[in-house]
Design a protein around this motif. Structure first.
Motif, short mmCIF file in Angstrom:
data_model
loop_
_atom_site.label_atom_id
_atom_site.label_comp_id
_atom_site.label_asym_id
_atom_site.label_seq_id
_atom_site.Cartn_x
_atom_site.Cartn_y
_atom_site.Cartn_z
N LEU A 122 0.94 -1.00 0.18
CA LEU A 122 -0.47 0.19 0.08
C LEU A 122 0.80 1.21 -0.28
N PRO A 123 2.22 1.56 0.83
CA PRO A 123 2.72 2.26 0.49
C PRO A 123 3.43 2.75 -0.50
N TYR A 124 4.14 1.51 -1.35
CA TYR A 124 4.36 1.94 -2.45
C TYR A 124 2.86 2.44 -3.62
N VAL A 125 2.16 2.16 -3.70
CA VAL A 125 0.91 2.20 -4.41
C VAL A 125 0.13 3.68 -3.96
N ARG A 126 0.71 4.01 -2.72
CA ARG A 126 0.25 4.95 -2.10
C ARG A 126 1.13 6.45 -3.25
N ARG A 127 2.16 6.09 -2.96
CA ARG A 127 3.77 6.98 -4.01
C ARG A 127 3.30 6.59 -5.02
N GLY A 128 3.25 6.24 -6.22
CA GLY A 128 2.44 6.15 -7.78
C GLY A 128 1.69 6.77 -7.61
N CYS A 129 0.31 6.41 -6.34
CA CYS A 129 -0.55 7.50 -6.98
C CYS A 129 -0.57 9.00 -6.95
N GLN A 130 0.74 9.52 -5.74
CA GLN A 130 0.68 10.55 -6.01
C GLN A 130 1.29 11.28 -6.69
N ALA A 131 2.44 10.15 -7.38
CA ALA A 131 3.05 11.01 -8.67
C ALA A 131 3.03 10.68 -9.93
N VAL A 132 1.11 10.00 -10.22
CA VAL A 132 0.67 10.27 -11.49
C VAL A 132 -0.35 12.04 -10.88
N MET A 133 -0.81 11.85 -9.85
CA MET A 133 -1.44 13.67 -9.50
C MET A 133 -0.10 14.33 -9.77
N ALA A 134 1.53 14.58 -9.60
CA ALA A 134 1.80 15.35 -9.74
C ALA A 134 2.07 15.57 -11.28
N LEU A 135 2.38 14.70 -11.92
CA LEU A 135 2.32 14.33 -13.66
C LEU A 135 1.05 15.00 -14.10
N ALA A 136 -0.03 15.21 -12.82
CA ALA A 136 -1.54 15.66 -13.99
C ALA A 136 -1.24 16.89 -13.88
N VAL A 137 -0.41 17.26 -13.08
CA VAL A 137 -0.69 19.11 -12.77
C VAL A 137 0.59 20.11 -14.20
N PRO A 138 1.40 19.28 -14.27
CA PRO A 138 1.96 19.93 -16.17
C PRO A 138 1.07 19.68 -17.07
N LEU A 139 0.36 18.68 -17.38
CA LEU A 139 -0.19 18.03 -18.08
C LEU A 139 -1.58 19.48 -18.60
#
Length: 204
Positions: A18-35
């Motif tokens: 779960l911690p790794y999945v949460r970090r992956g989700c946070q990374a995708v959220m960060a990627l969505a901002v510049p998009l």
């Protein structure tokens, strides 16, 4: 949906992933901002993203952010939406739906342009039309020839036109274009399918 099911399963089992999945989700959220920012720049015509680029960037960024946020909250075992984010969820969903309709409309418009360009480059695929009329049409179209027919008491049609192509036929109407028609500035003539005209078709 599959990701939501997998994360829900991991949360029920209190998996160590779960911690790794949460970090992956946070990374995708960060990627969505510049998009999303790129979509805004495209909407303001600062950069050229194509006819569908702006809605796809805006809607796709919102969808990625929203899906990642849902999965991140699910990793903690908290039901979504949380109370303070319900208004943001409604607004984001409405914007995603709006971007989807925008993208579909832009695709339909671009598809129409592509079909028109293809038609202009392959007019020989459309049936050639010989049109006889009782009155002069005064067609200023390049490649269209007008010929006066011999006058006779029993002859109702006075003019013959060659160099026309059949674009389409719907119900009791034919849509006719010139053989040198172009999609940028070409005109279309609507002809009723009745006794007011005489039409002959031929290939080539």
């Amino acid at each position: 949906m599959l990701a939501y099911y997998l994360v829900s399963t991991l949360a029920r089992r209190e998996s160590g992933l779960l911690p790794y999945v949460r970090r992956g989700c946070q990374a995708v959220m960060a990627l969505a901002v510049p998009l999303f920012l790129l979509g805004l720049l495209a909407g303001l015509q600062v950069l050229d993203a194509g006819p569908m680029g702006t809605p796809l960037l805006l809607g796709g960024a919102l969808l990625l952010f929203l899906a990642s946020r849902v999965l991140a909250v699910k990793c903690s075992g908290t039901p979504y939406p949380v109370r303070r984010e319900r208004a943001a969820l409604v607004v984001s969903t409405a914007l995603i739906a709006l971007a989807s309709f925008w993208a579909v409309g832009a695709y339909a418009q671009e598809k129409g342009r592509m079909d028109a360009r293809y038609l202009a480059a392959h007019l020989t695929l459309r049936p050639a039309v010989v049109l006889d009329t009782a009155e002069r049409l005064y067609l200023p179209w390049p490649g269209v020839e007008e010929k006066a027919l011999p006058t006779a008491s029993e002859q109702r049609f006075r003019y013959r036109y060659r160099g026309l192509r059949l674009l389409a036929q719907s119900n009791n109407q034919m849509f006719v274009i010139g053989k040198n028609w172009t999609w940028q500035d070409g005109a279309v003539m609507i002809i009723p399918v009745d006794g007011s005209v005489r039409v002959a078709f031929h290939a080539g």
